[in-house]
Design a protein around this motif. Sequence first.
Motif, PDB file in Angstrom:
ATOM      1  N   GLU A  16       0.827  -1.206   0.000  1.00 56.05           N
ATOM      2  CA  GLU A  16       0.000   0.000   0.000  1.00 56.05           C
ATOM      3  C   GLU A  16       0.863   1.258   0.000  1.00 56.05           C
ATOM      4  O   GLU A  16       0.571   2.234  -0.700  1.00 56.05           O
ATOM      5  CB  GLU A  16      -0.935  -0.012   1.214  1.00 56.05           C
ATOM      6  CG  GLU A  16      -2.013  -1.088   1.122  1.00 56.05           C
ATOM      7  CD  GLU A  16      -2.774  -1.288   2.413  1.00 56.05           C
ATOM      8  OE1 GLU A  16      -3.858  -1.900   2.356  1.00 56.05           O
ATOM      9  OE2 GLU A  16      -2.284  -0.870   3.474  1.00 56.05           O
ATOM     10  N   VAL A  67      -7.236   2.411   3.682  1.00 53.57           N
ATOM     11  CA  VAL A  67      -7.356   3.227   2.470  1.00 53.57           C
ATOM     12  C   VAL A  67      -7.338   4.711   2.836  1.00 53.57           C
ATOM     13  O   VAL A  67      -6.719   5.528   2.138  1.00 53.57           O
ATOM     14  CB  VAL A  67      -8.646   2.878   1.703  1.00 53.57           C
ATOM     15  CG1 VAL A  67      -8.861   3.845   0.529  1.00 53.57           C
ATOM     16  CG2 VAL A  67      -8.578   1.450   1.176  1.00 53.57           C
ATOM     17  N   CYS A  89      -5.705   7.713  -4.960  1.00 52.51           N
ATOM     18  CA  CYS A  89      -5.798   6.714  -3.891  1.00 52.51           C
ATOM     19  C   CYS A  89      -6.560   5.480  -4.363  1.00 52.51           C
ATOM     20  O   CYS A  89      -6.202   4.346  -4.011  1.00 52.51           O
ATOM     21  CB  CYS A  89      -6.464   7.326  -2.672  1.00 52.51           C
ATOM     22  SG  CYS A  89      -6.545   6.228  -1.241  1.00 52.51           S
ATOM     23  N   PHE A  93      -4.815   1.832  -4.347  1.00 49.28           N
ATOM     24  CA  PHE A  93      -5.357   0.737  -3.540  1.00 49.28           C
ATOM     25  C   PHE A  93      -5.511  -0.540  -4.365  1.00 49.28           C
ATOM     26  O   PHE A  93      -5.087  -1.622  -3.932  1.00 49.28           O
ATOM     27  CB  PHE A  93      -6.701   1.146  -2.948  1.00 49.28           C
ATOM     28  CG  PHE A  93      -7.419   0.021  -2.254  1.00 49.28           C
ATOM     29  CD1 PHE A  93      -6.899  -0.543  -1.104  1.00 49.28           C
ATOM     30  CD2 PHE A  93      -8.607  -0.486  -2.757  1.00 49.28           C
ATOM     31  CE1 PHE A  93      -7.548  -1.592  -0.462  1.00 49.28           C
ATOM     32  CE2 PHE A  93      -9.267  -1.522  -2.125  1.00 49.28           C
ATOM     33  CZ  PHE A  93      -8.735  -2.075  -0.973  1.00 49.28           C
TER      34      PHE A  93
END
Length: 230
Positions: A16, A67, A89, A93
């Motif tokens: 991540e 997240v 984002c 993800f």
Amino acid sequence: MENLPNIPRLYTAIAEWLTCLLFILPASKRKNWIPLLGLALVGQILLQSFAGTWPLFFWIPGMILNVVWMYITIIITTNINPRNAIYICSKAFIFAEFIASLAWQLFCHMLWTPQRTISAISFAFMSLVYLLLILCSSVLEKRSGNISAQTEMSTKDIFIAVFTVIIIFSMSNVGFVLSISTNHFSSPTTIFVTRTLVNLCGICILYLQDKQKHELRLLTEINAINNMFQ
């Protein structure tokens, strides 16, 4: 190997963080972004570890929390506006889900033993695969014109990206929901393969959307130049 172990949360957190880094590096960055990026990595690892102690019922809230941390990482290290950060984002993800799943499958089929779940060997292998996949993705991102960082995203663009990510994430993890069934689709290997392939499809969809936006932007610029000389 039939029974693949779950991906250690340490490697999920690193995936991540790395995918956030993929989009942070080409963007305009804030002052002192490097120490902030280091703190973000520590926070991502601690957050994943903490979420791992929660009951299975809170798995989705734990994912959402991670997240949100990825989003915060992008916001505090770059000058990207909050709207575009949501778009970035979303891409980060899904790509993190893909590289973590693919790298872990390769490790389990090639080198895994119970003693190597978290070890120097697994860390080196996962890091190598992560870096190779990140490099491949950076090439794709450059070819798409880094559109997500350089172009103001509309509300429609954000909605489509988020909705696409929700669908891809849901479909890629549907095997875990069906794991209590007795059919062959619930086998651990099938679940991981399905997860990887669906996430790959999601990446392709998002990059095709970026490519289309990039070509539309170029066409608009060409038309504007032509209008100047008419």
